[in-house]
Every structure is written in C-alpha cells, then in structure tokens.
Motif scaffolding. Structure first.
Motif, PDB file in Angstrom:
ATOM      1  N   PRO A   1      34.472  45.997  49.007  1.00  0.00           N
ATOM      2  CA  PRO A   1      35.603  46.911  49.158  1.00  0.00           C
ATOM      3  C   PRO A   1      35.161  48.371  49.280  1.00  0.00           C
ATOM      4  O   PRO A   1      34.172  48.790  48.680  1.00  0.00           O
TER       5      PRO A   1
ATOM      6  N   GLU B   1      39.016  56.319  43.184  1.00  0.00           N
ATOM      7  CA  GLU B   1      38.592  54.990  42.741  1.00  0.00           C
ATOM      8  C   GLU B   1      37.097  54.949  42.432  1.00  0.00           C
ATOM      9  O   GLU B   1      36.342  55.857  42.801  1.00  0.00           O
TER      10      GLU B   1
ATOM     11  N   TYR C   1      43.496  36.117  49.500  1.00  0.00           N
ATOM     12  CA  TYR C   1      43.012  37.306  48.806  1.00  0.00           C
ATOM     13  C   TYR C   1      42.076  36.868  47.679  1.00  0.00           C
ATOM     14  O   TYR C   1      42.059  35.706  47.276  1.00  0.00           O
TER      15      TYR C   1
ATOM     16  N   HIS D   1      41.069  38.771  37.234  1.00  0.00           N
ATOM     17  CA  HIS D   1      41.375  40.114  36.736  1.00  0.00           C
ATOM     18  C   HIS D   1      40.682  40.491  35.425  1.00  0.00           C
ATOM     19  O   HIS D   1      40.793  41.636  34.997  1.00  0.00           O
TER      20      HIS D   1
ATOM     21  N   THR E   1      44.405  45.998  33.652  1.00  0.00           N
ATOM     22  CA  THR E   1      44.707  45.315  34.911  1.00  0.00           C
ATOM     23  C   THR E   1      46.080  45.641  35.483  1.00  0.00           C
ATOM     24  O   THR E   1      46.428  45.157  36.557  1.00  0.00           O
TER      25      THR E   1
ATOM     26  N   LYS F   1      51.662  46.812  39.532  1.00  0.00           N
ATOM     27  CA  LYS F   1      50.908  45.860  40.329  1.00  0.00           C
ATOM     28  C   LYS F   1      49.750  45.364  39.471  1.00  0.00           C
ATOM     29  O   LYS F   1      49.090  46.152  38.791  1.00  0.00           O
TER      30      LYS F   1
ATOM     31  N   ILE G   1      46.117  43.571  39.034  1.00  0.00           N
ATOM     32  CA  ILE G   1      44.853  43.268  39.711  1.00  0.00           C
ATOM     33  C   ILE G   1      44.673  41.746  39.784  1.00  0.00           C
ATOM     34  O   ILE G   1      44.878  41.033  38.804  1.00  0.00           O
TER      35      ILE G   1
ATOM     36  N   ASP H   1      48.571  40.934  42.529  1.00  0.00           N
ATOM     37  CA  ASP H   1      49.190  41.691  43.613  1.00  0.00           C
ATOM     38  C   ASP H   1      48.172  42.415  44.483  1.00  0.00           C
ATOM     39  O   ASP H   1      48.512  42.896  45.570  1.00  0.00           O
ATOM     40  N   THR H   2      46.940  42.527  44.007  1.00  0.00           N
ATOM     41  CA  THR H   2      45.866  43.190  44.757  1.00  0.00           C
ATOM     42  C   THR H   2      44.612  42.325  44.671  1.00  0.00           C
ATOM     43  O   THR H   2      44.549  41.369  43.895  1.00  0.00           O
ATOM     44  N   ASP H   3      43.592  42.673  45.439  1.00  0.00           N
ATOM     45  CA  ASP H   3      42.317  41.951  45.332  1.00  0.00           C
ATOM     46  C   ASP H   3      41.736  42.121  43.934  1.00  0.00           C
ATOM     47  O   ASP H   3      41.811  43.209  43.336  1.00  0.00           O
TER      48      ASP H   3
ATOM     49  N   LEU I   1      38.620  49.880  41.949  1.00  0.00           N
ATOM     50  CA  LEU I   1      39.805  50.116  41.132  1.00  0.00           C
ATOM     51  C   LEU I   1      40.032  51.606  40.905  1.00  0.00           C
ATOM     52  O   LEU I   1      39.084  52.405  40.929  1.00  0.00           O
TER      53      LEU I   1
END
Length: 342
Positions: A21, A27, A59, A63, A89, A111, A113, A116-118, A127
């Motif tokens: 990423p 981040e 995805y 987490h 998270t 959201k 981790i 809802d997100t990678d 992050l």
C-alpha cells in the motif's frame, strides 16, 4: 507483498500477491510482524449472514497486529521509523457529535480496519498515524498483536466497578478468556466462566477463573445460585451471542446488577424485559470497541505490570501461508488465540 485476501462472496480466502500500500501525508506504513485471528475474521472467512451484509470482496482482511513503522507521511510527528506499534482499528471521522464530545469509540461514521478497509493479514499495512499505538520494544510482537481484542475485554469488564464483586463471563472465546484475567486483576471476588467448550474452559481456569461451568453438562443458573447464596452475580459480561446463554445471563444477574454485552448475535434475541431488566433494576450496556485511548492505556498498564498474563491463551502460531489451519482451529474451538507471522 503476500496477503490473505477475501477474494469472493463465498466461504474461504486466498493467499495472493498484491501491491504494497501507498501512504498519504498523514499515514504510516507498517511492516507486520504478528497478526492474530479474531472472531470477526472468522465471520468473514465463513461468509455468514453478518459478513454478507457488511463486507465487499475482494480485499485484504484482518485487523489485529503488531509491527514496525518503516515509512511515514510528511505530516506525521508522533511516530518515527523503527517504532514498534499496534493500532486502534476504528477509523473515526473527528466531526460527528460523538467525536466532538470525546466519544470516539462510538463515532457514527466509523470504518473498521480489515472490515471496511484493507487490513493486516499481509506483510505491510498503511494506517492513519492517529490510530497508531506505540508499544515498548520489550513487549513481544505476539502479545502486542492481541492488545486490540484485549481492549474489548478490558472495556467490557471495567465498564463498571468489579472490585469485591462476583463476575460471570459468558462465552470463553479468546476475548472472554482475557476478560477472566482482567476481572481477576481488577479484584473480583469470584470469576465464573461459562461455555460449552472444555478446551477453552481449561484456558479460562488458567487465566484465573474461580469456577468454570460447562453449560452442556450443568445448569448454569443452578450453579450461580449456589455460588452466590441465591442472590445472583453482580456483573455479567456477555461474550457468547447465543440467545439461550444471553437469556441465562439476564436471569443470573442480581437485582441492581450490571449486564455488559460485547457479543454480536446474528439474529434478534428475545429478552424478558419486564422481569429480567425492569423489575430487577439492572444496568444494561452495549460495548463496542475500545475507548480511545483510555482503554489502550489500561491494557498497556495491565500487561506491563504483569497483573494480566495473556501468554496462556496464545496457543498456536502459523506462517501467513498456513492461515487456513488457523481458521479451522478457530472454527472448531480447538485453540485460544492464533497468531500468524507474515
């Protein structure tokens, strides 16, 4: 990098090669050293009703983790390259009424981790720096990776006073097992652990439970009645999500007691509100996540002081490539916490 990907809207997951990423100015990029499997990850892996309505493959999921900061954005001032870290998270909006009044853990735009997100079932994860918790280098990556779920246990148990009180922990998954240790450290006079799984009840005993009850073999209400001289327990921590167990929790709590619910029943649960809540004058709490960052400070303090030792409930380790073995153990309940190593 290699990563475990929820690849399709069906049971299972795949080990795949995906791009490392990229980070933005706020981040950090973290090299994952240890990542543990959560019950939420099992929901996603088995593709149950909750996950079908919530997540959108493909995805990277996962987490709970610990790792080392290897890159940071130009606006990041609270972290340095080489720092040992874990992460809160829940990514929050900082703008809703809850956030503006300091209740970040119930942000209405949260959201999560790996949901809802990678997430972190990978060699690297990116992050927001505001979500990062810095760990002492003396803390092992394995233990550091379970701080997030331990925070759930701490938040649930310490949502009210437990010193000198009788506490029932219903559901001895890894968080329930940690809740046993937290309740004991907080001065509970009795910690009664209830489950259907003898393997996990043994772990609960090792973590400090004064009594363990296999609800398949004994009537938990009878056991609690005897242990409390007929009064019921002061605190119930509901970790199972099973309708029968949840109802038993409301029936075993004493008048004026507390029921804190962390579990996530997959369907609506019918409760006798009149007799088990109103006439008993109890307090019922929904528990979500961890207080940011009050709970993290409590978790860190309990671990560093040695008052809670989570090592007994970290029972299995696998390389990331063998993630399926870890998930199968979790599904069968033949483990405590499973840690994967990328």
């Amino acid at each position: 990098m290699k990563a475990v990907v929820k690849h399709e809207r069906e049971k299972g997951a795949r080990l795949q090669t995906v791009d490392i990423p990229k980070i933005n100015d706020n981040e950090v990029l973290i090299q994952v050293k240890a990542t543990s499997i959560c019950g939420t990850d099992v929901h996603i892996y088995t593709w149950d009703e909750w996950s079908q309505s919530r997540v959108n493959p493909p995805y990277v999921f996962g987490h709970e983790f610990a790792g080392v900061v290897v890159e940071k954005g130009k606006n990041v001032t609270n972290l340095e390259i080489g720092d040992h870290v874990s992460a809160e998270t829940h990514i929050v909006c900082n703008q809703c009424p809850q956030c503006l009044t300091g209740k970040f853990h119930i942000c209405e735009n949260t959201k999560i981790i790996g949901v809802d997100t990678d997430g972190c079932f990978a060699e690297y994860v990116a992050l927001p720096s505001q979500n990062i918790w810095k760990n002492p280098e003396s803390l092992s990556f394995d233990v550091a990776s379970v701080q997030e779920p331990m925070g759930n246990a701490v938040h649930t148990v310490l949502a009210g006073d437990v010193a000198g009180k009788t506490v029932a922990i219903i559901g001895c998954g890894p968080i329930g097992i940690m809740a046993v240790g937290v309740a004991k450290a907080a001065g509970a006079s009795q910690v009664i652990a209830l489950d259907l799984n003898d393997y996990r009840l043994d772990l609960a005993k090792e973590m400090g439970a004064t009594t363990v009850v296999n609800s398949r073999n004994e009537n938990p209400l009878d056991v609690v009645h005897e242990l409390t001289n007929g009064h019921g327990v002061d605190v119930v921590c509901e970790m199972s999500g099973h309708p029968i167990a949840m109802n038993q929790g409301f029936k075993m709590v004493t008048n004026g007691g507390r029921v804190s619910i962390l579990s996530l029943p997959v369907r609506p649960v019918e409760i006798d509100v009149t007799n088990d809540i109103v006439f008993k004058g109890i307090t019922v709490q929904g528990i979500t996540g961890r207080k940011m960052f009050e709970t993290w400070r409590q978790v860190s303090g309990l671990l560093q002081s040695g008052q809670v030792d989570v090592e007994p409930m970290i029972t299995h380790h696998f390389p990331l490539e063998d993630f399926e073995k870890g998930f199968e153990l979790m599904i069968k309940g033949k483990c405590g916490k499973v840690v994967l190593h990328p």
